[in-house]
Design a protein around this motif. Sequence first.
Motif, PDB file in Angstrom:
ATOM      1  N   LEU A 107      74.800  76.262   5.255  1.00 43.89           N
ATOM      2  CA  LEU A 107      74.035  77.289   4.545  1.00 43.89           C
ATOM      3  C   LEU A 107      74.930  78.457   4.145  1.00 43.89           C
ATOM      4  O   LEU A 107      74.788  79.001   3.034  1.00 43.89           O
ATOM      5  N   ARG A 165      75.619  79.721   0.197  1.00 43.79           N
ATOM      6  CA  ARG A 165      75.432  81.088  -0.298  1.00 43.79           C
ATOM      7  C   ARG A 165      76.728  81.679  -0.842  1.00 43.79           C
ATOM      8  O   ARG A 165      76.714  82.503  -1.750  1.00 43.79           O
ATOM      9  N   ASN A 197      66.425  78.592   8.349  1.00 42.41           N
ATOM     10  CA  ASN A 197      66.697  79.916   7.771  1.00 42.41           C
ATOM     11  C   ASN A 197      65.459  80.498   7.090  1.00 42.41           C
ATOM     12  O   ASN A 197      65.564  81.404   6.286  1.00 42.41           O
ATOM     13  N   SER A 233      75.769  82.248  -6.700  1.00 41.25           N
ATOM     14  CA  SER A 233      75.571  81.701  -5.360  1.00 41.25           C
ATOM     15  C   SER A 233      74.446  80.680  -5.406  1.00 41.25           C
ATOM     16  O   SER A 233      73.695  80.619  -6.388  1.00 41.25           O
ATOM     17  N   ARG A 234      74.321  79.899  -4.350  1.00 40.01           N
ATOM     18  CA  ARG A 234      73.265  78.897  -4.264  1.00 40.01           C
ATOM     19  C   ARG A 234      72.375  79.191  -3.061  1.00 40.01           C
ATOM     20  O   ARG A 234      72.876  79.392  -1.969  1.00 40.01           O
ATOM     21  N   ASP A 235      71.038  79.164  -3.297  1.00 40.56           N
ATOM     22  CA  ASP A 235      70.122  79.428  -2.180  1.00 40.56           C
ATOM     23  C   ASP A 235      68.776  78.708  -2.360  1.00 40.56           C
ATOM     24  O   ASP A 235      67.725  79.351  -2.285  1.00 40.56           O
ATOM     25  N   PRO A 236      68.696  77.399  -2.536  1.00 40.23           N
ATOM     26  CA  PRO A 236      69.802  76.471  -2.790  1.00 40.23           C
ATOM     27  C   PRO A 236      70.110  76.312  -4.271  1.00 40.23           C
ATOM     28  O   PRO A 236      71.092  75.711  -4.635  1.00 40.23           O
TER      29      PRO A 236
END
Length: 475
Positions: free
Chosen positions: A46, A50, A211, A454-457
């Motif tokens: 994770l 991010r 998360n 960024s990826r989240d997701p």
Amino acid sequence: MNIFLTSLLFLIPIIFFILSRTRKSSKRIPPGSLGIPVIGQSLGFLRAMRANTAEKWLHERIKKYGHVSKLSLFGKPTVFIYGQPANKFVLSSNNSTLVNQQTESTRMILGDRNLLELNGADHKRVREALVSFLKPESLKQYVGKMDEEVRKHLEMHWQGKQQVTVLPLMKILTFNMICSLLFGLEEGTRRDKFLACFQEMIKGMWAVPINLPFTRYNRSLRQSARVQDMVKELVHERRVQLEQKGASSHKDLITFLLSMRDEDGKEVLTENEIMHNVILSMVAGYDTSSIAITFIIRQLANEPAVCEGVLQEQQEIAKSKNSGESLTWADLAKMKYTWRVAMETLRMVPPVFGSFRKALTDTEYNGYLIPKGWLIFWVIPMTHMDSSIFPEPSKFNPSRFENQASVPPYSFIPFGGGPRMCPGYEFARIETLITIHYLVTRYKWNLCADNSFSRDPMPEPSQGLPIKVYPREIS
């Protein structure tokens, strides 16, 4: 004593056989570590997502363990597989071997009768119903309506503005497209209420248990119930309209699915299947399409020569139209370079990073055993950025897709592949091309933030991609 020795001599070969089988099986399980119980490698993964270093994180695993390795993600023993053969294995395996495995949050929010949760005959039946509406022959008639939605959006949110933030605006646009074409829901208070509930719902949808704050998840579930109630109300309205012959079966997705009958005259889909798959279509079209268009806009700002090529192609089409005349299916067919730019953007930044499958039985892959019940994790960008498949993968080069037959099967997979190809592929292509046409022919833009994301997701550009906008002189 003799009986004891005799028994022992008899048992030794059996014990040896059992132990040898156990050792043999354990050796066939992929290398790697499951890490700390429950947590496993989840936190590291994770953090890498991010920080947009997830590919590097996975490459380090590949260097250490090879193309197949075991780990633990989100409390589940998992096998990570990588490469073109891995993509083919996942996307072409039948439902008796591998099935989709969504996070619990996704399953709870979308409903258990959505396409991602179905297998076997149910999956085939529901998929065929969705494809019947979303295939090119059906969507041709909606090009004018999508054109109208894009122009209204630009007039409301772009015209006269000196600066806009792209991602939230693209999410509004794709949501309005969905409401118009999939639900037949016109602009107004009802659509606004739908959007507010939907946006709250989706905040917790892609999260994972490790998360996900409980309050956020609980709020998403409450909004999911409201969205389902709204969709249920729409389904009942469309049913009444159909029964009173007040609606065409092709008015929208809900009406189309309600009107489908099998050879015995029975409805092909249950009401829950209609509701859950309409919500799935809404989620897929809202998030992935808005992100794809946002990153195309970002790329055009970074690549002036590419932007000029897209502009020339679109201006030629614009010159052939009368003032106020909508684009047509034939116009979209001329946008070959623009779509290559879109595909190259999707190669470099696919909206979906990866996905999970669950092994229904002990499954063999690449000489290893994937035990029954374990998850399989496969990642889309890994082949997209493989230099043996796409030379100089970090270079933006739309000409890679001039001859799509030269791209190896199961290596470019932003829309999936094989029997798992995304049913909404054509819908996404149409809305992307129409949006880019009007943007490049009406505006120029510069980035106001850096190029990071960024990826989240899902990938999100820095600050949602703020840009300075300049009206383009129409020649």
